[in-house]
Design an enzyme around this catalytic site. Structure first.
Site, PDB file in Angstrom:
ATOM      1  N   LYS A 165       9.229   4.408  -2.273  1.00 29.36           N
ATOM      2  CA  LYS A 165       8.606   5.181  -1.200  1.00 29.36           C
ATOM      3  C   LYS A 165       8.660   6.630  -1.632  1.00 29.36           C
ATOM      4  CE  LYS A 165       6.630   5.699   2.787  1.00 29.36           C
ATOM      5  NZ  LYS A 165       5.382   5.022   3.168  1.00 29.36           N
ATOM      6  N   ARG A 197       2.047   8.532  -5.911  1.00 32.37           N
ATOM      7  CA  ARG A 197       2.221   7.128  -6.286  1.00 32.37           C
ATOM      8  C   ARG A 197       2.117   6.947  -7.790  1.00 32.37           C
ATOM      9  NH1 ARG A 197      -1.427   5.985  -1.581  1.00 32.37           N
ATOM     10  NH2 ARG A 197      -3.129   6.052  -3.104  1.00 32.37           N
ATOM     11  N   SER A 233       4.478   3.537  -2.493  1.00 29.96           N
ATOM     12  CA  SER A 233       3.815   3.830  -1.230  1.00 29.96           C
ATOM     13  C   SER A 233       4.185   5.240  -0.808  1.00 29.96           C
ATOM     14  CB  SER A 233       4.272   2.821  -0.162  1.00 29.96           C
ATOM     15  OG  SER A 233       3.707   3.109   1.094  1.00 29.96           O
ATOM     16  N   GLU A 303      -5.863  -2.318  -5.002  1.00 27.35           N
ATOM     17  CA  GLU A 303      -6.731  -1.143  -5.063  1.00 27.35           C
ATOM     18  C   GLU A 303      -8.159  -1.573  -5.361  1.00 27.35           C
ATOM     19  OE1 GLU A 303      -5.944   1.700  -8.077  1.00 27.35           O
ATOM     20  OE2 GLU A 303      -6.530   0.400  -9.736  1.00 27.35           O
ATOM     21  N   ARG A 330      -6.612  -3.493   0.734  1.00 22.70           N
ATOM     22  CA  ARG A 330      -5.541  -4.264   1.386  1.00 22.70           C
ATOM     23  C   ARG A 330      -6.106  -5.504   2.078  1.00 22.70           C
ATOM     24  NH1 ARG A 330      -3.096   0.894   2.602  1.00 22.70           N
ATOM     25  NH2 ARG A 330      -4.352   1.060   4.502  1.00 22.70           N
ATOM     26  N   ALA A 352      -2.982   1.600  -6.017  1.00 21.35           N
ATOM     27  CA  ALA A 352      -2.217   1.031  -7.138  1.00 21.35           C
ATOM     28  C   ALA A 352      -2.360   1.848  -8.413  1.00 21.35           C
ATOM     29  CB  ALA A 352      -2.653  -0.417  -7.391  1.00 21.35           C
ATOM     30  N   GLN A 355      -0.153   1.043 -11.315  1.00 21.82           N
ATOM     31  CA  GLN A 355       0.587  -0.141 -10.858  1.00 21.82           C
ATOM     32  C   GLN A 355      -0.296  -1.348 -11.129  1.00 21.82           C
ATOM     33  OE1 GLN A 355       2.017   1.131  -6.683  1.00 21.82           O
ATOM     34  NE2 GLN A 355       0.813   2.841  -7.499  1.00 21.82           N
ATOM     35  N   GLY A 356      -0.132  -1.932 -12.307  1.00 17.04           N
ATOM     36  CA  GLY A 356      -1.044  -2.958 -12.747  1.00 17.04           C
ATOM     37  C   GLY A 356      -2.296  -2.342 -13.344  1.00 17.04           C
ATOM     38  N   PRO A 357      -3.165  -3.151 -13.944  1.00 18.40           N
ATOM     39  CA  PRO A 357      -4.396  -2.634 -14.552  1.00 18.40           C
ATOM     40  C   PRO A 357      -5.345  -2.120 -13.492  1.00 18.40           C
ATOM     41  CG  PRO A 357      -4.443  -5.032 -14.488  1.00 18.40           C
ATOM     42  CD  PRO A 357      -3.072  -4.628 -14.037  1.00 18.40           C
ATOM     43  N   GLY A 360      -6.488  -4.092 -10.358  1.00 20.16           N
ATOM     44  CA  GLY A 360      -5.549  -5.190 -10.127  1.00 20.16           C
ATOM     45  C   GLY A 360      -4.248  -4.664  -9.564  1.00 20.16           C
TER      46      GLY A 360
END
EC number: 3.5.2.15
Length: 372
Positions: A165, A197, A233, A303, A330, A352, A355-357, A360
């Site tokens: 967070k 983020r 987040s 995302e 979401r 994201a 955060q991941g590709p 994704g």
């Protein structure tokens, strides 16, 4: 925490951001010791944007609930328990809290198997001009390592999900920076959420050895640099980062296991199905009842694909002037995941960055061990 852990996890529905009646019921039934609560991850029904005060409302309710049990003031609870509230339950997503309680394992309870452990840590508070920059990356990396030590995790490969967070820039913070002669990474408060983020996620990846180095120019610009286990987040309710590390360690007495995968795009339910089969021995269709019975929660990032395409088909999430793309994402990912596991009370967080590709995001699953 050096002693073997015994972690309990509860997914608790709520009728509103301050509704802790389900938590109180667990306490009254003797199933949950509030003194052992170490972390709470909540999904609240606000818009997930800068002005989403459901996050602060929920965190405040938890502080007042826990204060008498922890023998401290409500203001002091934040230093004792990691409270991470993520706004936005669009589509079929259902508001809920995931509560982690931790205590020492008895000598007869510890096992040689790897089971769920949890650790928490906090960074220092950031100056407005540090958000989205290397100061936040580096501080987050150190906090992740501290949380791993708190969890008793020695090998980064045993970390399956890192929830952060992080703060965002408000107009007051931007103005304060300007008055002191400092420049913030952005003057747009909503845009600052992505910067915060993204820097936090890169800090997670750096701590876990997912890449060797980060430079400031990569933040929000190099999509190939990402963590497969970070979930970040942003919110107005804090000034530093709160870090929750979820993983496994031998000797844990927990009756839960955790595993992770990465969705390659917003409709990649197959990656989740494969994880359930390979890590938990459950087929989402043939074993639907067992999945529903044993699943504690799915934790996921979502995302809108920044390229404007999902599997070569155009999407319009980035062009909607009424509803931000994070809210669309979401709802879309929540629907995909709910269809896989047959549950809508899932922790799906939007935004994201790293955060991941691109397009994704990471997904982790917590399951109860049936033979425990």
């Amino acid at each position: 925490m050096s002693a073997a852990q015994k972690v309990d996890v509860f997914r608790v529905p709520c009728d509103g951001p301050a509704d802790l009646s389900g938590v109180q019921a667990l306490v009254d039934a003797g199933r949950l010791d509030p003194r052992q609560i170490i972390a709470v991850m909540g999904k609240t029904e606000g818009n997930g944007c800068v002005n989403d005060h459901t996050r602060d409302f929920a965190a405040t309710a938890w502080c007042h609930f826990l204060a008498p049990h922890l023998d401290c003031t409500a203001a002091q609870v934040h230093g004792r328990v990691a409270l991470v509230m993520s706004g936005g339950t669009e589509g079929v997503l259902s508001p809920h809290f995931t509560v982690f309680a931790r205590g020492p394992a008895g000598a007869a309870e510890a096992t040689h198997e790897k089971r769920l452990v949890v650790g928490v840590a906090h960074t220092r508070d950031f100056a407005p001009e540090e958000l989205g920059r290397m100061a936040q990356v580096e501080a987050t990396a150190e906090a992740v390592k501290a949380a791993m030590r708190d969890a008793g995790i020695e090998d980064a490969a045993d970390v399956h999900f890192v929830q952060v967070k992080c703060p965002l820039l408000t107009s007051a913070k931007v103005r304060a920076a300007q008055q002191s002669g400092a420049a913030t990474v952005s003057r747009d408060t909503y845009e600052s959420m992505g910067w915060s983020r993204g820097a936090s996620a890169l800090g997670v990846g750096l701590a876990l050895g997912e890449f060797a180095a980060v430079d400031e120019a990569a933040i929000l610009h190099d999509g190939t640099l990402y963590s497969a286990r970070a979930s970040c987040s942003a919110g107005i309710e804090l000034d530093g980062n709160v870090v929750i590390v979820l993983g496994e360690a031998a000797g844990s007495a927990s009756r839960f296991r955790i595993a992770h995968t990465v969705m390659q795009d917003a409709i990649d339910g197959n990656s989740v199905r494969r994880m359930l089969r390979e890590r938990f021995g459950l087929d989402p269709e043939a074993d639907a009842d067992l999945v529903a019975d044993r699943l504690v929660n799915l934790l996921a990032k979502a995302e809108a694909s920044p390229g404007g395409l999902v599997r070569e088909a155009r999407h319009t999430m980035l062009n909607d002037s009424d509803i931000h793309s994070t809210r669309h994402a979401r709802a879309a990912v929540g629907g995909v995941l709910a269809s896989v596991v047959g549950s809508t009370a899932l922790y799906v967080s939007g935004g994201a960055e790293h955060q991941g590709p691109p397009g994704g995001g990471p997904v982790a699953a917590i399951f109860a061990i049936p033979s425990f």
